[in-house]
Design a protein around this motif. Structure first.
Motif, PDB file in Angstrom:
ATOM      1  N   ASP A 119     -88.434  36.743 -27.534  1.00 36.96           N
ATOM      2  CA  ASP A 119     -87.002  36.864 -27.792  1.00 36.96           C
ATOM      3  C   ASP A 119     -86.356  35.517 -28.121  1.00 36.96           C
ATOM      4  OD1 ASP A 119     -87.267  39.530 -27.351  1.00 36.96           O
ATOM      5  OD2 ASP A 119     -85.985  39.624 -25.569  1.00 36.96           O
ATOM      6  N   ARG A 120     -86.736  34.468 -27.414  1.00 41.51           N
ATOM      7  CA  ARG A 120     -86.128  33.156 -27.661  1.00 41.51           C
ATOM      8  C   ARG A 120     -86.446  32.661 -29.065  1.00 41.51           C
ATOM      9  NH1 ARG A 120     -87.185  28.121 -23.656  1.00 41.51           N
ATOM     10  NH2 ARG A 120     -86.042  29.526 -22.272  1.00 41.51           N
ATOM     11  N   ALA A 121     -87.715  32.757 -29.459  1.00 41.77           N
ATOM     12  CA  ALA A 121     -88.104  32.303 -30.789  1.00 41.77           C
ATOM     13  C   ALA A 121     -87.437  33.154 -31.874  1.00 41.77           C
ATOM     14  CB  ALA A 121     -89.623  32.367 -30.933  1.00 41.77           C
ATOM     15  N   THR A 122     -87.282  34.448 -31.612  1.00 45.87           N
ATOM     16  CA  THR A 122     -86.634  35.327 -32.588  1.00 45.87           C
ATOM     17  C   THR A 122     -85.170  34.956 -32.757  1.00 45.87           C
ATOM     18  OG1 THR A 122     -88.140  37.131 -31.989  1.00 45.87           O
ATOM     19  CG2 THR A 122     -86.157  37.718 -33.216  1.00 45.87           C
ATOM     20  N   LEU A 123     -84.483  34.672 -31.659  1.00 45.38           N
ATOM     21  CA  LEU A 123     -83.084  34.277 -31.746  1.00 45.38           C
ATOM     22  C   LEU A 123     -82.918  32.984 -32.552  1.00 45.38           C
ATOM     23  CD1 LEU A 123     -81.701  35.076 -28.168  1.00 45.38           C
ATOM     24  CD2 LEU A 123     -80.980  36.115 -30.320  1.00 45.38           C
ATOM     25  N   VAL A 124     -83.827  32.042 -32.361  1.00 48.51           N
ATOM     26  CA  VAL A 124     -83.779  30.805 -33.146  1.00 48.51           C
ATOM     27  C   VAL A 124     -83.961  31.119 -34.626  1.00 48.51           C
ATOM     28  CG1 VAL A 124     -85.004  28.656 -33.641  1.00 48.51           C
ATOM     29  CG2 VAL A 124     -84.480  29.269 -31.279  1.00 48.51           C
ATOM     30  N   ALA A 125     -84.911  31.993 -34.955  1.00 50.14           N
ATOM     31  CA  ALA A 125     -85.136  32.375 -36.345  1.00 50.14           C
ATOM     32  C   ALA A 125     -83.902  33.052 -36.935  1.00 50.14           C
ATOM     33  CB  ALA A 125     -86.345  33.303 -36.442  1.00 50.14           C
ATOM     34  N   VAL A 126     -83.241  33.877 -36.146  1.00 57.94           N
ATOM     35  CA  VAL A 126     -82.023  34.554 -36.605  1.00 57.94           C
ATOM     36  C   VAL A 126     -80.926  33.540 -36.920  1.00 57.94           C
ATOM     37  CG1 VAL A 126     -80.131  36.055 -35.856  1.00 57.94           C
ATOM     38  CG2 VAL A 126     -82.499  36.755 -35.482  1.00 57.94           C
ATOM     39  N   VAL A 127     -80.794  32.527 -36.078  1.00 55.70           N
ATOM     40  CA  VAL A 127     -79.784  31.489 -36.316  1.00 55.70           C
ATOM     41  C   VAL A 127     -80.101  30.715 -37.595  1.00 55.70           C
ATOM     42  CG1 VAL A 127     -78.764  29.368 -35.410  1.00 55.70           C
ATOM     43  CG2 VAL A 127     -79.182  31.293 -33.872  1.00 55.70           C
ATOM     44  N   ILE A 128     -81.357  30.374 -37.790  1.00 53.33           N
ATOM     45  CA  ILE A 128     -81.752  29.662 -39.007  1.00 53.33           C
ATOM     46  C   ILE A 128     -81.483  30.509 -40.243  1.00 53.33           C
ATOM     47  CG2 ILE A 128     -83.709  28.633 -40.235  1.00 53.33           C
ATOM     48  CD1 ILE A 128     -84.925  27.924 -37.528  1.00 53.33           C
ATOM     49  N   ASN A 129     -81.548  31.810 -40.092  1.00 50.45           N
ATOM     50  CA  ASN A 129     -81.289  32.759 -41.187  1.00 50.45           C
ATOM     51  C   ASN A 129     -79.897  32.619 -41.806  1.00 50.45           C
ATOM     52  OD1 ASN A 129     -83.183  34.488 -42.222  1.00 50.45           O
ATOM     53  ND2 ASN A 129     -82.918  36.051 -40.679  1.00 50.45           N
ATOM     54  N   THR A 130     -78.938  32.072 -41.072  1.00 50.07           N
ATOM     55  CA  THR A 130     -77.526  32.184 -41.420  1.00 50.07           C
ATOM     56  C   THR A 130     -77.210  31.691 -42.825  1.00 50.07           C
ATOM     57  OG1 THR A 130     -76.930  31.910 -39.087  1.00 50.07           O
ATOM     58  CG2 THR A 130     -75.179  31.574 -40.716  1.00 50.07           C
ATOM     59  N   PHE A 131     -77.648  30.502 -43.170  1.00 47.96           N
ATOM     60  CA  PHE A 131     -77.304  29.949 -44.482  1.00 47.96           C
ATOM     61  C   PHE A 131     -77.890  30.782 -45.608  1.00 47.96           C
ATOM     62  CE2 PHE A 131     -78.162  27.148 -48.129  1.00 47.96           C
ATOM     63  CZ  PHE A 131     -76.863  26.760 -48.411  1.00 47.96           C
ATOM     64  N   PHE A 132     -79.090  31.302 -45.410  1.00 48.28           N
ATOM     65  CA  PHE A 132     -79.743  32.067 -46.464  1.00 48.28           C
ATOM     66  C   PHE A 132     -79.087  33.442 -46.636  1.00 48.28           C
ATOM     67  CE2 PHE A 132     -82.609  28.878 -44.959  1.00 48.28           C
ATOM     68  CZ  PHE A 132     -83.053  28.310 -46.140  1.00 48.28           C
ATOM     69  N   GLY A 133     -78.528  33.980 -45.557  1.00 48.31           N
ATOM     70  CA  GLY A 133     -77.734  35.186 -45.694  1.00 48.31           C
ATOM     71  C   GLY A 133     -76.456  34.934 -46.469  1.00 48.31           C
ATOM     72  N   PHE A 134     -75.916  33.713 -46.331  1.00 48.38           N
ATOM     73  CA  PHE A 134     -74.702  33.354 -47.069  1.00 48.38           C
ATOM     74  C   PHE A 134     -74.989  33.171 -48.550  1.00 48.38           C
ATOM     75  CE2 PHE A 134     -72.314  29.874 -49.001  1.00 48.38           C
ATOM     76  CZ  PHE A 134     -71.019  30.341 -48.904  1.00 48.38           C
ATOM     77  N   VAL A 135     -76.153  32.631 -48.886  1.00 50.67           N
ATOM     78  CA  VAL A 135     -76.463  32.288 -50.279  1.00 50.67           C
ATOM     79  C   VAL A 135     -76.327  33.487 -51.206  1.00 50.67           C
ATOM     80  CG1 VAL A 135     -78.360  31.630 -51.825  1.00 50.67           C
ATOM     81  CG2 VAL A 135     -77.903  30.298 -49.768  1.00 50.67           C
ATOM     82  N   GLN A 136     -76.821  34.645 -50.777  1.00 55.17           N
ATOM     83  CA  GLN A 136     -76.757  35.804 -51.661  1.00 55.17           C
ATOM     84  C   GLN A 136     -75.316  36.207 -51.953  1.00 55.17           C
ATOM     85  OE1 GLN A 136     -77.413  39.825 -50.027  1.00 55.17           O
ATOM     86  NE2 GLN A 136     -78.304  38.791 -48.253  1.00 55.17           N
ATOM     87  N   HIS A 137     -74.412  35.994 -50.996  1.00 56.44           N
ATOM     88  CA  HIS A 137     -73.009  36.370 -51.207  1.00 56.44           C
ATOM     89  C   HIS A 137     -72.315  35.426 -52.190  1.00 56.44           C
ATOM     90  CE1 HIS A 137     -73.277  39.454 -48.199  1.00 56.44           C
ATOM     91  NE2 HIS A 137     -73.647  38.584 -47.274  1.00 56.44           N
TER      92      HIS A 137
END
Length: 327
Positions: free
Chosen positions: A91-109
């Motif tokens: 769970d901890r490693a997944t949460l870190v990966a989710v946080v890192i995801n943020t900018f790439f989720g923004f890029v498509q928008h």
């Protein structure tokens, strides 16, 4: 009785298109990721993403899901969910990966909404400043995720043997035919859909029923003391109220006031405050259905809490920076 039937019919009519759309993106994204694994393509994409994952102590394969988010948020999250359920990440490693995801989720928008829709409405100066602010917020959150991974994630949080077959098997070491690889990718994708889509259907139905029977506009009543304390124009209150419910409508509402009532900085600050308050609405409309559908209720709640907390912190810091009188 007829009124109840009519309400149920209207609810189903609203749920089905949403469910169909998100199901399509999950199916397409997860299938593409599984095909990449089957043909060994993951090795090449993973190499590019190592600049993010290695400082965060995450496997290179996780970077593939992170980069996938730039094309499809749903596909990126669904792939991370697969890695979590396979045991690769705790769970901890997944949460870190989710946080890192943020900018790439923004890029498509940027390409689907900000550039073709928002900048033309707000004009070049205010529009570019707003998009830059949002990009800076998203990038700051991603960098925070990398730093947190370097501090909080270790080998105890990652079981690299869970995907040992992905590293070992490539096109040269796999005697399956192309059609066999594609069929296996489709089978894995179908398994993911069977797990996620039923949860999505239930949660979307409950959330939409709640929104339809609750006055979400009352949530914006807290805006007036905030704007007054920040020295924003009184016109910021209705703009924030509209933006809270619909971002495009909020941009349209502020556009006529950009010539005199708002400066570019106060306009962007106003829209960002609207974004803070819109979390209450978007959480019910989008975040809960999406995250609970991907992760389930328990871990989905953690993802929502972490995402919301980081966005609130960095949006608040950005608003404060915009309102500093020195520049």
């Amino acid at each position: 009785m007829q009124s109840v039937v009519a309400e149920l019919a209207g609810l189903v009519a609203e749920v089905l298109p949403r469910l169909a759309r998100i199901t399509f993106f999950i199916a397409a994204g997860v299938f593409a990721a599984n095909v990449a694994v089957a043909f060994g393509l993951i090795r090449y994409v993973a190499g590019l993403s190592g600049y993010l994952t290695r400082p965060a102590n995450l496997p290179d394969e996780v970077g593939t899901a992170i980069l996938t988010t730039a094309a499809s948020t749903t596909a990126g999250y669904a792939t991370l969910a697969e890695y979590r359920e396979s045991g690769l990440l705790d769970d901890r490693a997944t949460l870190v990966a989710v946080v890192i995801n943020t900018f790439f989720g923004f890029v498509q928008h940027v390409f689907t909404y900000y550039v073709p829709v928002l900048i033309p409405i707000l004009g070049a100066t205010t529009g570019v400043l707003y998009v830059s602010a949002r990009a800076g917020i998203a990038l700051a959150i991603t960098v925070t995720g990398v730093l947190l991974g370097g501090i909080l994630v270790s080998e105890r949080n990652v079981d690299r043997s869970a995907l040992a077959d992905v590293d070992a098997a490539g096109p040269e070491g796999d005697d399956r035919t192309r059609s066999e690889r594609v069929r296996e990718a489709a089978a894995k994708s179908w398994s993911t859909l069977r797990r996620i889509v039923p949860r999505l259907a239930v949660v979307y139905t409950l959330v939409i029923a709640f929104v339809a029977n609750y006055d979400v506009e009352s949530l914006t009543a807290v805006a007036e003391p905030v704007t007054g304390a920040l020295g924003l124009p009184s016109a910021a209150v209705p703009v924030i109220a509209v933006y809270t419910l619909d971002t495009t409508a909020g941009a349209v509402a502020i556009q006529p006031l950009l010539d005199g009532t708002f400066t570019p900085r106060t306009a962007v600050a106003t829209l960002l405050i609207g974004g803070i308050l819109s979390f209450a609405v978007s959480t019910f409309r989008r975040s809960i259905p999406f995250q609970y559908g991907i992760w389930g209720a328990s871990f989905g709640t953690k993802v929502i809490a972490v995402n919301t907390a980081l966005k609130l912190v960095f949006i608040s810091l950005t608003v404060a920076l915009l309102l500093v009188p020195a520049w």
